[in-house]
Write a protein that holds these residues in place. Sequence first.
Motif, mmCIF file in Angstrom:
data_model
loop_
_atom_site.group_PDB
_atom_site.id
_atom_site.type_symbol
_atom_site.label_atom_id
_atom_site.label_comp_id
_atom_site.label_asym_id
_atom_site.label_seq_id
_atom_site.Cartn_x
_atom_site.Cartn_y
_atom_site.Cartn_z
ATOM 1 N N LYS A 129 1.183 -1.216 -0.090
ATOM 2 C CA LYS A 129 -0.129 -0.431 -0.387
ATOM 3 C C LYS A 129 0.859 1.233 -0.244
ATOM 4 N N ALA A 130 0.409 2.405 -0.312
ATOM 5 C CA ALA A 130 0.705 3.797 -0.763
ATOM 6 C C ALA A 130 -0.062 4.933 -0.235
ATOM 7 N N THR A 131 0.408 5.410 0.864
ATOM 8 C CA THR A 131 -0.695 6.907 1.569
ATOM 9 C C THR A 131 0.179 8.195 1.231
ATOM 10 N N LEU A 132 -0.852 9.133 0.504
ATOM 11 C CA LEU A 132 0.129 10.539 0.592
ATOM 12 C C LEU A 132 -1.670 10.654 1.930
ATOM 13 N N THR A 133 -1.329 12.354 2.547
ATOM 14 C CA THR A 133 -1.559 12.633 3.577
ATOM 15 C C THR A 133 -1.844 13.931 3.665
ATOM 16 N N ALA A 134 -2.846 14.612 2.906
ATOM 17 C CA ALA A 134 -3.135 16.004 3.026
ATOM 18 C C ALA A 134 -4.042 16.566 4.619
ATOM 19 N N THR A 135 -4.291 17.832 4.424
ATOM 20 C CA THR A 135 -4.787 17.845 5.699
ATOM 21 C C THR A 135 -6.322 19.291 5.205
ATOM 22 N N TYR A 136 -7.037 20.079 6.552
ATOM 23 C CA TYR A 136 -7.670 20.692 6.213
ATOM 24 C C TYR A 136 -8.274 20.987 7.480
ATOM 25 N N VAL A 137 -9.134 22.353 7.312
ATOM 26 C CA VAL A 137 -9.025 23.062 8.287
ATOM 27 C C VAL A 137 -10.307 23.610 8.239
ATOM 28 N N ASN A 138 -11.422 23.805 9.111
ATOM 29 C CA ASN A 138 -12.347 24.564 8.264
ATOM 30 C C ASN A 138 -12.700 25.617 9.868
ATOM 31 N N GLU A 139 -12.826 26.323 8.871
ATOM 32 C CA GLU A 139 -12.082 28.013 10.205
ATOM 33 C C GLU A 139 -13.291 28.553 10.312
#
Length: 176
Positions: A166-176
Amino acid sequence: MKAKYLLPLLAVVSFTSSAMTLTSKDIQEGSRMADTYTYNGFGCSGDNQSPQLSWSGAPEGTKSFAITAYDPDAPTGSGWWHWMAIDIPASQQSLKRGESPKIPGATELHNDYGVKGFGGVCPPKGDGMHRYQFTVWALPMAKLDLPKGASNALVGFMLNSKALDKATLTATYVNE
């Protein structure tokens, strides 16, 4: 005397390196995702498009792929599954932006919003930064054998127990 117990412990530790890679033209490792990938509902207003993804380096014996998107930071006690696509043909090495919920040859399961296909990011306002783990799984079978109505937790278990890599890419998000 302590060294006597250390040797057996070291014998059971193994290191594996993944040959698979997962990349995207739309999201980057550790970077904030655009509103294009935000859910439209649950207090969020976005385009709810699945990101473009490409993968390579699948091991020999791969007969299908699965794609998952998971938020381990969701305030649920068990995370939040944003996407479960299984039985993607081994000949496929990428997905276009917005291709979900119509990935050719694949089966897309219900996400934790209760709908089939990709469900965009939407952390609660003020809950801080959330991580979104996009993972491609190489599987040794053309179809993942699941009972009807399998939960996302069961699918996750099956993927972890069956995957060749498997391979993983981790992105982010903030709900302000």
